[in-house]
Design a protein around this motif. Structure first.
Motif, short mmCIF file in Angstrom:
data_model
loop_
_atom_site.label_atom_id
_atom_site.label_comp_id
_atom_site.label_asym_id
_atom_site.label_seq_id
_atom_site.Cartn_x
_atom_site.Cartn_y
_atom_site.Cartn_z
N ARG A 283 -2.93 8.64 -4.15
CA ARG A 283 -2.82 8.60 -2.69
C ARG A 283 -3.80 7.61 -2.08
O ARG A 283 -3.46 6.87 -1.15
CB ARG A 283 -3.05 10.01 -2.10
N GLN A 284 -5.02 7.57 -2.60
CA GLN A 284 -6.01 6.64 -2.10
C GLN A 284 -5.59 5.19 -2.35
O GLN A 284 -5.74 4.32 -1.47
CB GLN A 284 -7.37 6.90 -2.77
N ALA A 285 -5.03 4.94 -3.53
CA ALA A 285 -4.58 3.58 -3.86
C ALA A 285 -3.40 3.17 -2.97
O ALA A 285 -3.33 2.03 -2.48
CB ALA A 285 -4.19 3.49 -5.32
N GLU A 286 -2.47 4.10 -2.74
CA GLU A 286 -1.32 3.81 -1.88
C GLU A 286 -1.76 3.57 -0.45
O GLU A 286 -1.23 2.67 0.24
CB GLU A 286 -0.32 4.96 -1.95
N LEU A 287 -2.72 4.38 0.01
CA LEU A 287 -3.21 4.23 1.37
C LEU A 287 -3.93 2.88 1.55
O LEU A 287 -3.71 2.17 2.55
CB LEU A 287 -4.17 5.38 1.71
N SER A 288 -4.75 2.52 0.58
CA SER A 288 -5.47 1.24 0.66
C SER A 288 -4.50 0.06 0.65
O SER A 288 -4.66 -0.91 1.40
CB SER A 288 -6.44 1.10 -0.52
N LEU A 289 -3.45 0.18 -0.19
CA LEU A 289 -2.46 -0.89 -0.27
C LEU A 289 -1.68 -1.01 1.04
O LEU A 289 -1.45 -2.12 1.55
CB LEU A 289 -1.50 -0.64 -1.43
N GLU A 291 -2.65 -0.10 4.06
CA GLU A 291 -3.53 -0.63 5.12
C GLU A 291 -3.69 -2.13 4.97
O GLU A 291 -3.70 -2.88 5.97
CB GLU A 291 -4.89 0.07 5.05
N LEU A 292 -3.82 -2.59 3.74
CA LEU A 292 -4.01 -4.03 3.52
C LEU A 292 -2.75 -4.81 3.86
O LEU A 292 -2.82 -5.92 4.41
CB LEU A 292 -4.42 -4.28 2.06
N VAL A 293 -1.58 -4.23 3.55
CA VAL A 293 -0.32 -4.90 3.90
C VAL A 293 -0.17 -4.99 5.41
O VAL A 293 0.23 -6.04 5.95
CB VAL A 293 0.87 -4.15 3.27
N GLU A 294 -0.49 -3.93 6.14
CA GLU A 294 -0.41 -3.94 7.59
C GLU A 294 -1.39 -4.94 8.18
O GLU A 294 -1.09 -5.65 9.15
CB GLU A 294 -0.69 -2.54 8.13
N GLN A 295 -2.57 -5.00 7.58
CA GLN A 295 -3.58 -5.94 8.07
C GLN A 295 -3.13 -7.38 7.85
O GLN A 295 -3.40 -8.26 8.68
CB GLN A 295 -4.91 -5.66 7.35
N SER A 296 -2.43 -7.63 6.72
CA SER A 296 -1.97 -8.99 6.43
C SER A 296 -0.92 -9.46 7.42
O SER A 296 -0.77 -10.66 7.66
CB SER A 296 -1.42 -9.06 5.00
N LYS A 297 -0.16 -8.52 7.99
CA LYS A 297 0.86 -8.89 8.98
C LYS A 297 0.21 -9.37 10.27
O LYS A 297 0.79 -10.20 10.99
CB LYS A 297 1.76 -7.69 9.25
N MET A 298 -0.96 -8.85 10.57
CA MET A 298 -1.64 -9.19 11.81
C MET A 298 -2.67 -10.30 11.61
O MET A 298 -3.03 -11.00 12.55
CB MET A 298 -2.34 -7.95 12.39
N ASP A 299 -3.14 -10.42 10.37
CA ASP A 299 -4.18 -11.41 10.10
C ASP A 299 -3.77 -12.23 8.89
O ASP A 299 -3.68 -11.72 7.77
CB ASP A 299 -5.51 -10.71 9.84
N SER A 300 -3.53 -13.48 9.07
CA SER A 300 -3.07 -14.35 7.99
C SER A 300 -4.18 -14.69 7.00
O SER A 300 -3.93 -15.24 5.93
CB SER A 300 -2.48 -15.64 8.55
N LEU A 301 -5.42 -14.35 7.35
CA LEU A 301 -6.54 -14.67 6.47
C LEU A 301 -6.73 -13.65 5.35
O LEU A 301 -7.57 -13.84 4.47
CB LEU A 301 -7.84 -14.77 7.29
N SER A 305 -4.10 -12.36 -3.00
CA SER A 305 -4.54 -11.93 -4.33
C SER A 305 -5.06 -10.50 -4.31
O SER A 305 -4.90 -9.75 -5.28
CB SER A 305 -5.62 -12.87 -4.87
N ARG A 306 -5.69 -10.12 -3.19
CA ARG A 306 -6.21 -8.76 -3.09
C ARG A 306 -5.07 -7.75 -3.07
O ARG A 306 -5.16 -6.67 -3.68
CB ARG A 306 -7.06 -8.64 -1.82
N ILE A 307 -3.99 -8.08 -2.38
CA ILE A 307 -2.80 -7.20 -2.35
C ILE A 307 -2.21 -7.07 -3.74
O ILE A 307 -1.84 -5.97 -4.19
CB ILE A 307 -1.76 -7.75 -1.36
N ALA A 308 -2.15 -8.18 -4.46
CA ALA A 308 -1.61 -8.16 -5.82
C ALA A 308 -2.49 -7.30 -6.73
O ALA A 308 -1.97 -6.56 -7.60
CB ALA A 308 -1.50 -9.58 -6.37
N GLU A 309 -3.81 -7.36 -6.56
CA GLU A 309 -4.72 -6.56 -7.37
C GLU A 309 -4.50 -5.07 -7.13
O GLU A 309 -4.48 -4.27 -8.06
CB GLU A 309 -6.17 -6.93 -7.06
#
Length: 420
Positions: A283-289, A291-301, A305-309
């Motif tokens: 659950r923690q890994a899914e939640l972190s992933l 959040e990072l995907v949502e953040q990438s939609k709003m922030d192109s920076l 590679s972090r999402i892939a990890e």
């Protein structure tokens, strides 16, 4: 009435031949396992000059350990020998010519083999746990005296990581004793004393105490040099537990069914706790992933590679489902008691297809084929046991697989032979 008499005659004849062949096969396998057990006990006990009556008691108490395999293999071999002999002597042909179905040849073998299955189950559930308990008690009593037996004049003994050299021995007193440490942690340490007294310190752990008079301790290290110490007296402990590791606790295969179920329940609770922690990590890994995907939609920076990890980490966690070693082990041993008992009955079906062939020296051919099947069954069972720790499936499926493979193969061979 005449038909019933004919069947009764066939049943008695087949049953008698099967029982006689079973006795021959039983003594064959019993002798093989028995000799192996004697060699093991001789290595542990007999070479240490324990009286022969105690050795005989140990051998007798170890018999149930290999009866679990003796009964199934003997049942298989006896059936193969009987069917092969009947076919080779044209008795099968005579029975079929008399209008008697072959099922009446198989019925007495099946019924008697079911009886052997019950005996095997009783051995696994009652006789083996009882004999194991008595074996450990007797072995513990014998091992209590083994260290003093090893203390001889001008001798060398190795106890775990310690090498002991001594000269004269008077009762429990040892003269001119030297102790060498061979473990990596204390390598290079030497302890010597003109006299030492040996006494029992802990019977349960088989630890003996050396009371040393005027000891000298030499410690040598490659980098810091050496150091020499002297004292008026010292105590040194000899741990003999490594010699009796096999009796410290009963193996799962030596427990009764009730004891196995109790242990299974205990380890199931531990597995449930481990699963909760595993699910929390997922659950923690899914939640972190997420959040990072949502953040990438709003922030192109946000680095891709972090999402892939995180995705790889999540896949790794999902692939490594928790497996409790002891939970699998105890369940496998529980099912093995039932599987080995059922093997007495299930393996004989492999031999029934021989009744449709006429072979010379049928009894000998049947014996040879049964040896091949026994080796194959043993290998399959051993392979299944090894897989229970790497595959997160119920051990019942793996442990029963050899039985089912042999049983289904026997039915298929029988159906194929009938069509020839």
């Amino acid at each position: 009435m005449a038909s019933s008499a004919r069947f009764s005659l066939v049943y008695r004849h087949i049953g008698r031949e099967y029982l006689l062949s079973f006795l021959v096969a039983f003594f064959f396998f019993f002798f093989i396992f028995f000799i192996n057990q004697i060699l093991l006990i001789a290595q542990r006990i007999l070479l240490k000059q324990v009286d022969y009556l105690a050795v005989l008691q140990l051998v007798m108490l170890s018999i149930p350990q290999f009866l679990l395999y003796t009964f199934p293999f003997s049942s298989l071999t006896a059936s193969s020998m009987v069917i092969g002999d009947l076919s080779g002597n044209n008795e099968i042909l005579a029975i079929r010519s008399s209008g008697i179905s072959l099922k009446h040849v198989f019925i007495p073998i099946i019924v008697i083999s079911l009886g052997f299955s019950l005996v095997t189950f009783f051995t696994a559930d009652k006789a083996l746990p009882w004999s194991t308990k008595k074996y450990r008690e007797l072995y513990t009593e014998l091992m209590r005296d083994l260290p003093t037996l090893e203390l001889r004049a001008n001798s060398t003994n190795t106890i775990a990581d310690t090498v002991m050299v001594n000269k004269e021995v008077e009762g429990n007193t040892v003269h001119d004793i030297v102790l060498f440490e061979t473990s990596s942690a204390r390598q290079g340490q030497i302890l010597s004393a003109p006299k030492a007294e040996v006494s029992l310190y802990d019977l349960q752990s088989f630890i003996y105490q050396l009371k040393l008079d005027d000891p000298l301790i030499l410690k040598s290290e490659s980098q810091s040099g050496w150091a020499l110490s002297k004292a008026e007296s010292a105590q040194f402990f000899l741990n003999f537990s490594g010699q009796i590791a096999s009796i410290a606790s009963a193996l799962p295969s030596q427990l009764s069914i009730n004891e196995l179920r109790q242990n299974i329940q205990t380890h199931k609770l531990a597995l449930d706790e481990e699963k909760k922690r595993y699910e929390e990590k997922i659950r923690q890994a899914e939640l972190s992933l997420a959040e990072l995907v949502e953040q990438s939609k709003m922030d192109s920076l946000v680095p891709v590679s972090r999402i892939a990890e995180l995705q790889l980490e999540l896949e790794r966690l999902e692939a490594q489902k928790p497996i409790n070693f002891y939970y699998q082990y105890y369940r496998a041993e529980l099912h093995k008691k039932f599987a080995l008992s059922a093997a007495c009955f299930m393996l004989v079906f492999l031999t029934f297809s021989l009744s449709f062939f006429r072979v010379k020296h049928g009894r000998l051919i049947g014996f040879g084929l049964s040896m091949l099947v026994a080796v194959l069954y043993w290998y399959l069972l051993f392979f299944a046991q090894m897989q229970i720790f790497s595959i997160s499936v119920t051990p019942a499926f793996l442990i029963w697989s050899p039985n089912l493979i042999m049983f289904i193969s026997g039915l298929l061979l029988l159906l194929h032979a009938r069509r020839l």
